[in-house]
Structure formats: structure tokens, C-alpha cells
Enzyme design. Structure first.
Site, short mmCIF file in Angstrom:
data_model
loop_
_atom_site.label_atom_id
_atom_site.label_comp_id
_atom_site.label_asym_id
_atom_site.label_seq_id
_atom_site.Cartn_x
_atom_site.Cartn_y
_atom_site.Cartn_z
N SER A 273 10.65 -26.96 -30.01
CA SER A 273 11.75 -26.61 -28.98
C SER A 273 11.50 -27.33 -27.72
O SER A 273 12.33 -26.96 -26.83
CB SER A 273 11.97 -25.12 -29.04
OG SER A 273 10.70 -24.67 -28.56
N THR B 29 11.14 -22.61 -25.04
CA THR B 29 11.40 -23.39 -23.83
C THR B 29 10.20 -23.29 -22.81
O THR B 29 9.78 -22.27 -22.89
CB THR B 29 12.54 -23.20 -22.94
OG1 THR B 29 13.57 -22.96 -23.76
CG2 THR B 29 12.88 -23.85 -21.56
N THR C 226 13.63 -28.32 -22.31
CA THR C 226 13.76 -27.77 -23.58
C THR C 226 14.62 -28.64 -24.52
O THR C 226 15.30 -29.38 -23.96
CB THR C 226 14.59 -26.34 -23.49
OG1 THR C 226 14.69 -25.54 -25.00
CG2 THR C 226 15.70 -26.49 -23.19
N ARG D 244 26.37 -28.80 -26.83
CA ARG D 244 25.88 -27.51 -26.38
C ARG D 244 24.80 -27.61 -25.20
O ARG D 244 23.75 -28.43 -25.43
CB ARG D 244 25.54 -26.62 -27.39
CG ARG D 244 25.06 -24.97 -26.94
CD ARG D 244 23.40 -25.07 -26.45
NE ARG D 244 22.85 -23.52 -26.26
CZ ARG D 244 21.68 -23.30 -25.78
NH1 ARG D 244 21.14 -24.33 -25.71
NH2 ARG D 244 21.52 -22.02 -25.73
N THR E 203 13.26 -18.07 -20.12
CA THR E 203 13.39 -18.56 -21.67
C THR E 203 14.02 -17.71 -22.57
O THR E 203 14.32 -16.76 -22.06
CB THR E 203 11.76 -18.75 -22.08
OG1 THR E 203 11.77 -19.36 -23.47
CG2 THR E 203 11.17 -17.39 -22.19
N GLY E 204 14.46 -18.37 -23.71
CA GLY E 204 14.91 -17.41 -24.72
C GLY E 204 16.51 -17.88 -24.57
O GLY E 204 16.85 -19.05 -24.54
N1 GLY Z 1 16.36 -21.43 -23.17
C1 GLY Z 1 16.80 -22.60 -23.68
C2 GLY Z 1 18.25 -22.66 -24.42
O1 GLY Z 1 18.72 -21.53 -24.69
O2 GLY Z 1 18.65 -23.86 -24.61
#
Ligand code: GLY
Length: 331
Positions: free
Chosen positions: A86, A188, A206, A216, A239-240
Site C-alpha cells: 500500500s 500508508t 501511499t 480516486r 492513516t486509514g
Molecule cells: N489513507 C490513504 C488513502 O486512503 O488513500
């Protein structure tokens, strides 16, 4: 009467200017007064990959490098980690099979650089740094970001690992080609640092949520969402699930709460609570924040149990379990 009003207006403007000057105590962007602090250098970053990233960042600080160099070089370790699914070019692709990368960086003066939707470049954070240092802009995206990277000496690299291709093929066969909210693939790397002199910097990078819609962009490259640094207050990173973080301008909110007197921990908790008010299905997603203030106090808090962060200070570099709002195991 009108000259009296003009006099009052001029006097008020002068008072406001004087007040602002006294608040900021700085004469130029390069002349920020960093309050003295007692602890040494502190680096913290998200997830277990943060241990290796912190080690590199601490090495730069030990060699008296700039804190912005430390965070950049630190997260570049993760960007080059071919086992990461990721972060960097080994990250899982979007639903159309493109690995698109997002990254941002902020320095000790609050300058910012960012790239989004960038393909084929190993170190998006290094491109973000160049956007910050060499252009009048904050953010470059997609083909334009790639063109800028190539013009500045970066080379194109292969965009999907065999591991990622296999996961993508499996996902397509299982989901019928529909993007879903993925709960388990949000590691991330966000890194924030404060030096012994009280200078802050941060970086966040990320490949985004796995199998996302093509195009996106999440929180990680957005200044104030995935990362925010205020030279006078502190820094925060996230993060998340990016959509949840974007909806509350997560890291900017945290830094503003610290400015109003909350500790980093209180501010991280408050931001997570805010997500629960704004986001549906909070049981089905993960978000976590890290923050640090001028004193070197640290905040770390996540929505679900299971978030770990790496903290380097006083000669140690340790992985720590963050407290969470929901104490049950993440589903
Ligand atoms: N936090 C990384 C993402 O949602 O792209």
C-alpha cells in the site's frame, strides 16, 4: 464625522497589524522563532514499516541534516520496500490495474508540496519535495506530475508487482469488478518529526486504497488531511480510509485543536470522535492519527484496535500499540 471614522479605521488597522506582529514574532517566512524545547529529536510514523523509516530519519538528524530531509528520506525507505502492498510501486493497483501514487511533504517553515495520481515513479515523496522547492505550486497531479518528475531526473519504473497483479486478478474474480471499502489495506506511511531545536516536518505517502476507482485520490497527498505541519504549533499525520479523513480535514483539525490548548492525545481522540459523527459504518473502517506538539508530547489514537506506530526518541525506536475508540478486534 467621516474623518473621525477614517481615523478610527486607521487606528484599528494599525492595532490589528501590531497584534499580529506580536503573535507571530517573525519578520519573514525564513525567520520563524522556534521555541526552545527540552527533549531531543523525536520521529514518529505509522505502522510497523515506520521502524525502518524512523531509523533512516534519525540517521539524517544525527548527521545534522534538515528535518525535512529526515522525513523525506525516512518514508522513501517504505516507498522502496517491495513487500509493501500500500506504499510505492509495489502497492495494490486501482480497479483498472493502474498503481497510482499520492504523497506530500511539509517543511520546518510550513511550506508544502504534493503529488497525486502519479504513475511509474518510485519516490513520489521526492517529487512532492521538488514541487515544494522548485515550483510556485503546492500540488501536481497525474500526467503533469509525471512529466515534471521526468523533467527533473526521475525515471519511469514498472508499475505493478507480481504479488499485486495476483491480488488484483483475485479481487476482480471475487467482486465482479466493483470497488469496495477495503478495511485491511491501509498502511500508508505518515511520518512527523520534531527536532531538539523545535523544528517540525512531515511526510505522507501511499498507493491508496486497493482496487479504488481509477482517478480516486485519498487524504495522503492533501495538505491538512493526511498531513499538516504548523511551525509554531506542531504536526499531525493520518492513516486509514482517506475519505473519512478528508471529510473532517483531519490533521489540520488536530493542529488547530493543539493551537487552542488541547494536548496531542486529546486532539487525536477528538478527531476520531468527529469521524464517528460524520461517517457512516464506522465499525467497518479504520482511521488513525499521530500528532506531536512543541513540548514533544505525542498523540496517537485510532478508530479500531490494531493500529501500531513507531516512535524514535532518546536512542530508542519502538513499535507501540495505540489506544482505540472501539476496543474490540477490528472486523
Ligand atoms: N489513507 C490513504 C488513502 O486512503 O488513500
Amino acid at each position: 464625522m467621516s474623518s473621525r471614522r477614517n481615523f478610527i479605521r486607521r487606528a484599528s488597522a494599525a492595532a490589528v497589524t501590531a497584534w499580529l506582529a506580536s503573535q507571530w514574532s517573525r519578520s519573514a517566512a525564513t525567520d520563524i522563532v522556534h521555541p526552545p524545547v527540552t527533549d531531543g529529536d523525536i520521529v514518529l510514523s505509522t505502522w510497523p514499516a515506520g521502524i525502518a523509516a524512523n531509523a533512516r530519519a534519525m540517521q539524517i538528524l544525527k548527521e545534522k541534516g534538515r528535518v525535512v530531509d529526515a522525513v523525506q528520506e525516512g518514508v522513501m525507505v517504505t516507498e522502496s520496500d517491495r513487500t509493501s502492498t500500500s506504499v510505492g510501486l509495489s502497492g495494490f493497483p486501482d480497479r483498472d490495474g493502474h498503481v497510482t501514487l499520492d504523497a506530500c511533504i511539509m517543511d520546518e517553515e510550513g511550506n508544502a508540496g504534493s503529488v497525486t495520481f502519479l504513475e511509474g515513479i518510485e519516490h513520489p515523496v521526492a517529487v512532492a519535495r521538488l514541487v515544494m522547492d522548485r515550483t510556485p505550486h503546492v500540488m501536481l497531479s497525474g500526467d503533469g506530475a509525471q512529466q515534471f518528475a521526468l523533467e527533473n531526473g526521475f525515471s519511469l519504473k514498472k508499475g505493478m508487482s507480481e504479488q499485486a497483479r495476483a491480488a488484483w486478478e483475485k479481487w476482480k474474480s471475487e467482486t465482479g469488478y466493483k470497488p469496495v471499502i477495503n478495511k485491511d489495506n491501509h498502511d500508508t506511511i505518515g511520518m512527523i518529526a520534531r527536532t531538539a531545536e523545535g523544528k517540525f516536518a512531515g511526510a505522507c505517502t501511499t498507493s491508496g486504497t486497493a482496487f479504488k476507482y481509477h482517478g480516486r485520490v485519498g487524504d495522503s497527498p492533501i495538505i491538512g488531511a493526511g498531513l499538516f505541519v504548523d511551525p509554531m504549533v506542531g504536526a499531525a499525520t493520518a492513516t486509514g480510509l482517506g475519505e473519512a479523513i478528508l471529510r473532517i480535514c483531519g490533521t489540520h483539525s488536530i493542529v488547530e485543536m493543539m493551537r487552542q490548548g488541547l494536548t496531542p492525545q486529546q486532539a487525536c481522540v477528538e478527531a476520531i470522535k468527529r469521524i464517528t459523527f460524520r461517517q457512516k459504518n464506522v465499525q467497518d473502517l479504520q482511521v488513525a492519527f499521530l500528532a506531536i506538539n512543541r513540548n514533544g508530547d505525542i498523540g496517537a489514537f485510532s478508530l479500531q484496535k490494531g493500529f501500531q506506530y513507531a516512535l524514535a526518541k532518546e536512542g530508542r525506536n519502538e513499535l507501540i500499540d495505540a489506544p482505540a475508540l472501539f476496543q474490540g478486534e477490528k472486523k
